[in-house]
Write a protein that holds these residues in place. Structure first.
Motif, PDB file in Angstrom:
ATOM      1  N   GLU A  76      44.007  48.568   6.390  1.00 53.33           N
ATOM      2  CA  GLU A  76      45.044  49.529   6.047  1.00 53.33           C
ATOM      3  C   GLU A  76      45.520  50.310   7.266  1.00 53.33           C
ATOM      4  N   SER A  77      44.692  50.347   8.331  1.00 50.69           N
ATOM      5  CA  SER A  77      45.085  51.118   9.512  1.00 50.69           C
ATOM      6  C   SER A  77      44.926  50.343  10.810  1.00 50.69           C
ATOM      7  N   GLY A  78      45.165  49.031  10.738  1.00 51.51           N
ATOM      8  CA  GLY A  78      45.074  48.265  11.971  1.00 51.51           C
ATOM      9  C   GLY A  78      44.764  46.805  11.732  1.00 51.51           C
ATOM     10  N   ARG A  79      44.466  46.121  12.822  1.00 53.92           N
ATOM     11  CA  ARG A  79      44.275  44.678  12.764  1.00 53.92           C
ATOM     12  C   ARG A  79      43.255  44.253  13.813  1.00 53.92           C
ATOM     13  N   ALA A  80      42.487  43.202  13.505  1.00 54.45           N
ATOM     14  CA  ALA A  80      41.549  42.616  14.471  1.00 54.45           C
ATOM     15  C   ALA A  80      41.760  41.111  14.478  1.00 54.45           C
ATOM     16  N   VAL A  81      41.877  40.538  15.676  1.00 57.29           N
ATOM     17  CA  VAL A  81      42.070  39.100  15.826  1.00 57.29           C
ATOM     18  C   VAL A  81      41.000  38.569  16.772  1.00 57.29           C
ATOM     19  N   GLY A  82      40.251  37.578  16.304  1.00 52.21           N
ATOM     20  CA  GLY A  82      39.182  37.029  17.121  1.00 52.21           C
ATOM     21  C   GLY A  82      39.311  35.524  17.270  1.00 52.21           C
ATOM     22  N   HIS A  83      38.689  35.005  18.319  1.00 51.74           N
ATOM     23  CA  HIS A  83      38.642  33.561  18.577  1.00 51.74           C
ATOM     24  C   HIS A  83      37.194  33.181  18.851  1.00 51.74           C
ATOM     25  N   TYR A  84      36.636  32.336  17.986  1.00 53.07           N
ATOM     26  CA  TYR A  84      35.298  31.808  18.216  1.00 53.07           C
ATOM     27  C   TYR A  84      35.360  30.733  19.291  1.00 53.07           C
ATOM     28  N   PRO A  85      34.270  30.512  20.037  1.00 47.82           N
ATOM     29  CA  PRO A  85      34.249  29.394  20.984  1.00 47.82           C
ATOM     30  C   PRO A  85      34.540  28.082  20.263  1.00 47.82           C
ATOM     31  N   VAL A  86      35.262  27.197  20.923  1.00 46.41           N
ATOM     32  CA  VAL A  86      35.679  25.956  20.261  1.00 46.41           C
ATOM     33  C   VAL A  86      34.895  24.735  20.727  1.00 46.41           C
ATOM     34  N   GLY A  87      33.977  24.903  21.673  1.00 49.29           N
ATOM     35  CA  GLY A  87      33.219  23.758  22.147  1.00 49.29           C
ATOM     36  C   GLY A  87      32.057  24.190  23.014  1.00 49.29           C
ATOM     37  N   SER A  88      31.211  23.221  23.373  1.00 47.70           N
ATOM     38  CA  SER A  88      30.005  23.520  24.141  1.00 47.70           C
ATOM     39  C   SER A  88      30.295  23.822  25.608  1.00 47.70           C
ATOM     40  N   GLU A  89      31.535  23.567  26.043  1.00 46.77           N
ATOM     41  CA  GLU A  89      31.838  23.771  27.454  1.00 46.77           C
ATOM     42  C   GLU A  89      32.097  25.240  27.803  1.00 46.77           C
ATOM     43  N   ASP A  90      32.317  26.097  26.794  1.00 51.60           N
ATOM     44  CA  ASP A  90      32.589  27.512  27.070  1.00 51.60           C
ATOM     45  C   ASP A  90      32.095  28.352  25.904  1.00 51.60           C
ATOM     46  N   HIS A  91      31.104  29.189  26.160  1.00 49.41           N
ATOM     47  CA  HIS A  91      30.466  29.952  25.087  1.00 49.41           C
ATOM     48  C   HIS A  91      30.930  31.415  25.079  1.00 49.41           C
ATOM     49  N   TYR A  92      32.235  31.621  25.125  1.00 56.62           N
ATOM     50  CA  TYR A  92      32.768  32.979  25.117  1.00 56.62           C
ATOM     51  C   TYR A  92      33.733  33.158  23.949  1.00 56.62           C
ATOM     52  N   ALA A  93      33.635  34.325  23.305  1.00 60.95           N
ATOM     53  CA  ALA A  93      34.537  34.682  22.218  1.00 60.95           C
ATOM     54  C   ALA A  93      35.520  35.739  22.711  1.00 60.95           C
ATOM     55  N   HIS A  94      36.651  35.832  22.013  1.00 65.70           N
ATOM     56  CA  HIS A  94      37.688  36.805  22.349  1.00 65.70           C
ATOM     57  C   HIS A  94      37.969  37.662  21.123  1.00 65.70           C
ATOM     58  N   LEU A  95      38.203  38.944  21.344  1.00 67.74           N
ATOM     59  CA  LEU A  95      38.505  39.851  20.237  1.00 67.74           C
ATOM     60  C   LEU A  95      39.552  40.871  20.687  1.00 67.74           C
ATOM     61  N   THR A  96      40.580  41.033  19.865  1.00 66.76           N
ATOM     62  CA  THR A  96      41.587  42.067  20.085  1.00 66.76           C
ATOM     63  C   THR A  96      41.626  42.967  18.858  1.00 66.76           C
ATOM     64  N   VAL A  97      41.374  44.248  19.069  1.00 64.59           N
ATOM     65  CA  VAL A  97      41.409  45.233  17.993  1.00 64.59           C
ATOM     66  C   VAL A  97      42.621  46.134  18.206  1.00 64.59           C
ATOM     67  N   SER A  98      43.477  46.199  17.195  1.00 66.47           N
ATOM     68  CA  SER A  98      44.733  46.941  17.321  1.00 66.47           C
ATOM     69  C   SER A  98      44.817  48.013  16.253  1.00 66.47           C
TER      70      SER A  98
END
Length: 344
Positions: A254-276
């Motif tokens: 109701e007061s914002g948005r969060a968008v995340g990306h899980y790692p997609v493969g074994s070559e890179d184990h980092y996630a991304h998150l944007t909180v707005s």
């Protein structure tokens, strides 16, 4: 703890084993020095997956009974990495041999009827069962749960999850899964239930793989809508014919948005998150997210008695059982046949 992997296909050999080897180096006090044992249910080169010594990281045996002769069930975790349609027979055999600490690949079962059978087997042999659910152990999911539980952005209204990956070759050459609902959506539905609570299926649909004159019904993609008792709604989209990989989750509050990306493969184990936050400046973060490592590590610690009693495992098992029943309802809504595929 000792390790016994039943099923040395992609999940057992390519996913579980590399993570186990990494964890064994990092936590030598939790894992026994002896190498993991493996049993290949459908070996390419005969029983046991070939002669011992083919792979220095795992020693194969010709049967679960042969593994039992070398293992103490009280200090052994059995990884069941067989197709869902074979679980009942495998768990029965393991139970009869005395093994009781079981880690099962997702989904736990592929129909509600199969789930009922597995429950009976679990009760008969007193099995303690955990399900491979890496997204529930993900750093990204944990951060999203903190936002939801902390009411930072107000009430959660909607969850959207997109799971796209190229899987055409594997689909054409393996029948280990009956429909696209059994491939990626178990991850997504588990997270939706964790973040928004219990739900019912609102709509569901499947698409086919149609390529080079070959058609595989129900394995092109899946779409699933959930109505949560909390009032939130979720939409899961899975495309197994996509030329790109994407594991994206969107949460609208109701007061914002969060968008995340899980790692997609074994070559890179980092996630991304944007909180707005509404009216505020978006906050971006990138962080390590070794979700399968965390899942297996927590499971071993539970079975070793390092993470409390069995209540937490049972609670998570109940969520996984609910997930199976929701996906079963989705299959019925989409008109999916209940016939099991041949194992591949």
């Amino acid at each position: 703890m000792r390790t016994f992997i039943v099923g040395l296909g992609r999940s057992g050999r390519e996913l579980h084993l590399p993570v186990l080897l990494r964890l064994r180096r990092q936590f030598p006090g939790l894992f026994a020095a002896a190498p993991p044992l493996g049993y290949d249910v459908h070996p390419a080169g005969g029983p046991g997956g070939g002669p011992d010594g083919d792979d220095p990281d795992i020693r194969t045996v010709g049967s679960p009974a042969a593994a039992r002769a070398e293992l103490d069930p009280e200090t052994t975790v059995v990884h069941v990495c067989t197709p869902p349609g074979e679980r009942a027979g495998v768990l029965t055999e393991l139970g009869e041999l005395g093994f009781g600490r079981i880690l099962v690949e997702k989904p736990l079962a592929d129909t509600a009827g199969a789930l009922d059978e597995l429950e009976s087997i679990r009760d008969k042999y007193g099995l303690r069962i955990a399900v491979v659910a890496p997204w529930l152990h993900s750093s990204l999911t944990r951060r999203l749960a903190e936002i939801v539980d902390g009411d930072r952005l107000g009430r959660l209204h909607r969850i959207g999850i997109r799971q796209h990956k190229p899987r055409i070759h594997r689909t054409l050459n393996s029948r280990s899964h009956r429909t696209a609902f059994d491939v990626e959506p178990p991850h997504a539905v588990a997270v939706a239930l964790r973040l928004a609570g219990d739900a019912e299926v609102a709509h569901a649909a499947l698409t086919d793989v149609n390529v080079c004159g070959r058609r595989v019904p129900g394995m092109g993609g899946a779409e699933l809508g959930l109505r949560h008792r909390s009032g939130a709604v979720s939409r899961v989209e899975c495309d197994l014919t996509s030329p790109r990989r994407e594991r994206r989750i969107e949460l609208d509050f109701e007061s914002g948005r969060a968008v995340g990306h899980y790692p997609v493969g074994s070559e890179d184990h980092y996630a991304h998150l944007t909180v707005s936050p509404a009216g505020g400046t978006p906050e971006d973060s990138v962080f390590p997210d070794l979700a399968l490592d965390a899942c297996l590590l927590d499971t071993y610690r539970h079975f070793a008695g390092e993470l409390g009693d069995a209540a937490a495992l049972d609670e998570e098992l109940q969520r996984q059982m609910r997930l199976v029943r929701l996906l079963d309802a989705a299959k019925h809504l989409s008109g999916t046949t209940t016939e099991s595929p041949d194992a591949g």
